[in-house]
Write an enzyme that holds these catalytic residues in place. Structure first.
Site, short mmCIF file in Angstrom:
data_model
loop_
_atom_site.label_atom_id
_atom_site.label_comp_id
_atom_site.label_asym_id
_atom_site.label_seq_id
_atom_site.Cartn_x
_atom_site.Cartn_y
_atom_site.Cartn_z
N GLY A 19 6.42 -4.17 -10.63
CA GLY A 19 7.67 -4.01 -11.39
C GLY A 19 8.81 -3.37 -10.63
O GLY A 19 9.73 -2.82 -11.26
N SER A 20 8.82 -3.46 -9.30
CA SER A 20 9.95 -2.86 -8.57
C SER A 20 11.24 -3.62 -8.85
O SER A 20 12.33 -3.02 -8.89
CB SER A 20 9.67 -2.78 -7.07
OG SER A 20 9.58 -4.06 -6.50
N ASN A 21 11.14 -4.92 -9.07
CA ASN A 21 12.35 -5.68 -9.42
C ASN A 21 12.82 -5.37 -10.83
O ASN A 21 14.02 -5.30 -11.10
CB ASN A 21 12.09 -7.18 -9.23
CG ASN A 21 12.03 -7.53 -7.76
OD1 ASN A 21 13.06 -7.59 -7.09
ND2 ASN A 21 10.83 -7.73 -7.24
N MET A 97 3.57 -13.96 -12.70
CA MET A 97 2.71 -14.80 -11.85
C MET A 97 2.00 -15.90 -12.64
O MET A 97 0.89 -16.30 -12.29
CB MET A 97 1.70 -13.92 -11.11
CG MET A 97 2.35 -12.86 -10.22
SD MET A 97 3.55 -13.52 -9.04
CE MET A 97 2.43 -14.20 -7.83
N HIS A 116 12.08 -15.62 -6.46
CA HIS A 116 10.99 -16.08 -5.59
C HIS A 116 11.25 -15.63 -4.16
O HIS A 116 12.37 -15.81 -3.66
CB HIS A 116 10.84 -17.60 -5.66
CG HIS A 116 9.69 -18.10 -4.86
ND1 HIS A 116 8.39 -17.73 -5.14
CD2 HIS A 116 9.63 -18.91 -3.77
CE1 HIS A 116 7.58 -18.30 -4.27
NE2 HIS A 116 8.30 -19.02 -3.42
N ASP A 153 12.31 -26.58 -15.74
CA ASP A 153 11.12 -27.38 -16.09
C ASP A 153 9.89 -26.77 -15.43
O ASP A 153 9.96 -25.66 -14.88
CB ASP A 153 11.32 -28.84 -15.64
CG ASP A 153 11.65 -28.93 -14.15
OD1 ASP A 153 11.15 -28.10 -13.37
OD2 ASP A 153 12.43 -29.82 -13.78
N GLU A 186 15.36 -8.52 -2.37
CA GLU A 186 15.10 -9.00 -3.74
C GLU A 186 15.82 -8.15 -4.77
O GLU A 186 16.45 -8.68 -5.69
CB GLU A 186 13.60 -8.92 -4.05
CG GLU A 186 12.77 -10.02 -3.47
CD GLU A 186 11.35 -9.98 -4.00
OE1 GLU A 186 10.79 -11.05 -4.18
OE2 GLU A 186 10.81 -8.89 -4.24
C1 GRF Z 1 8.16 -10.10 -5.76
O1 GRF Z 1 8.05 -10.27 -4.38
C2 GRF Z 1 8.52 -11.40 -6.40
O2 GRF Z 1 9.42 -12.16 -5.68
C3 GRF Z 1 7.17 -12.06 -6.44
O3 GRF Z 1 6.30 -11.03 -6.85
C4 GRF Z 1 6.80 -9.80 -6.36
C5 GRF Z 1 6.89 -8.85 -7.50
O4 GRF Z 1 7.22 -7.55 -7.09
N1 GRF Z 1 7.17 -13.22 -7.28
P1 GRF Z 1 7.51 -6.43 -8.17
O5 GRF Z 1 6.41 -6.50 -9.21
O6 GRF Z 1 8.85 -6.68 -8.79
O7 GRF Z 1 7.48 -5.13 -7.43
#
Ligand code: GRF
Length: 208
Positions: A19-21, A97, A116, A153, A186
Site C-alpha cells: 500500500g505505498s501507492n 493483483m 503498472h 476492458d 510510481e
Molecule cells: C506497485 O509496484 C504496483 O505498480 C504493482 O504492485 C506494486 C504495489 O506496491 N502493481 P504498493 O502496494 O503500492 O506498495
C-alpha cells in the site's frame, strides 16, 4: 433546487499488499495537493498492510476474499456492488493483483485507473520489475518505466495511457535499488495522473 457538483472527487482504492501507492494518495489528499478523498480501501487480501494504512487515516478498510466456490464474475459482481456503495468518481487499482472481469468494469466505464510498473506494451502482468531487470541484464532493454492508464476492458495492463515515465536502470543496480527507484516514480506519477483526472473539465472520452 439544483446542487453544484462537489469539487472534491471520491476515490475508492483497491489494493493487495503493502500500500505505498495508497499512502501517496492519502498523503496527497491530506495535504490538499489532490482535490480528492479516499472514501474506502478494499483489499482482496486480509493481511495487506495497506488496510492498516487506511485505518490510520480513518478511512474504511475492507477486505473481500474470493471464495473457492465463487466464480470470478460472482466475486466481481459483489465487489462492484461494494465499490458502488461508496459513490466513487474514480476507482484506483494501486497494487491490486487480480484481473477484473467486464462484470466489474462495465459498472464503471472510464472510471477505473490502473498503475503498472512498466511502459505501455512492455512486461504486462505480475513481476514486471523483476522481468525488466532480468531483461536489462541480458542486454535486451536499456530502461524500465511506469504507466498509469484507464482500464476499459479485460486486457492485462492495457488501456488509454494517462501518464508514463521512463525509469533508468544503472549498471551497478541491484533489483532492490531498481525497485526503490520505481516506487518513488510510481508514487509521484500516480498522484500526477489523478490530479489530471480530478482537475479535468473535459469529458473522459477525450482522454482516449
Ligand atoms: C506497485 O509496484 C504496483 O505498480 C504493482 O504492485 C506494486 C504495489 O506496491 N502493481 P504498493 O502496494 O503500492 O506498495
Amino acid at each position: 433546487m439544483t446542487s453544484l457538483p462537489s469539487p472534491v472527487s471520491n476515490l475508492v482504492v483497491l489494493i493487495s499488499g503493502h500500500g505505498s501507492n495508497l499512502q501517496a494518495l492519502l498523503d496527497a489528499c491530506a495535504s490538499g495537493e489532490l482535490q480528492a478523498r479516499v472514501v474506502a480501501v478494499i483489499s482482496n487480501n486480509a493481511d495487506a498492510f495497506g488496510l492498516e494504512r487506511a485505518r490510520r487515516a480513518n478511512v474504511p478498510a475492507l477486505h473481500r476474499l474470493k471464495l473457492p466456490i465463487q466464480t470470478r464474475r460472482a466475486y466481481d459482481s459483489d465487489l462492484a456492488d461494494l465499490v458502488a456503495s461508496y459513490h466513487p468518481e474514480w476507482i484506483v487499482l494501486a497494487g491490486w493483483m487480480r484481473l477484473l472481469t467486464s462484470t466489474f468494469l462495465d459498472c464503471f466505464p472510464n472510471r477505473v485507473v490502473n498503475l503498472h510498473p512498466a511502459l505501455p506494451g512492455a512486461f504486462p502482468g505480475a513481476h514486471a520489475v523483476e522481468r525488466a531487470f532480468a531483461a536489462y541484464r541480458r542486454g535486451e532493454v536499456t530502461h524500465a518505466g511506469i504507466m498509469v492508464h484507464l482500464v476499459p476492458d479485460e486486457g492485462m495492463d492495457t488501456g488509454p495511457v494517462l501518464a508514463q515515465e521512463v525509469v533508468p536502470i544503472h549498471p551497478d543496480d541491484t533489483l532492490e535499488c531498481l525497485e526503490a527507484r520505481m516506487h518513488a516514480v510510481e508514487h509521484r506519477l500516480l498522484v500526477a495522473a489523478l490530479k489530471q483526472l480530478v482537475n479535468s473539465q473535459s469529458p473522459i472520452a477525450d482522454l482516449r
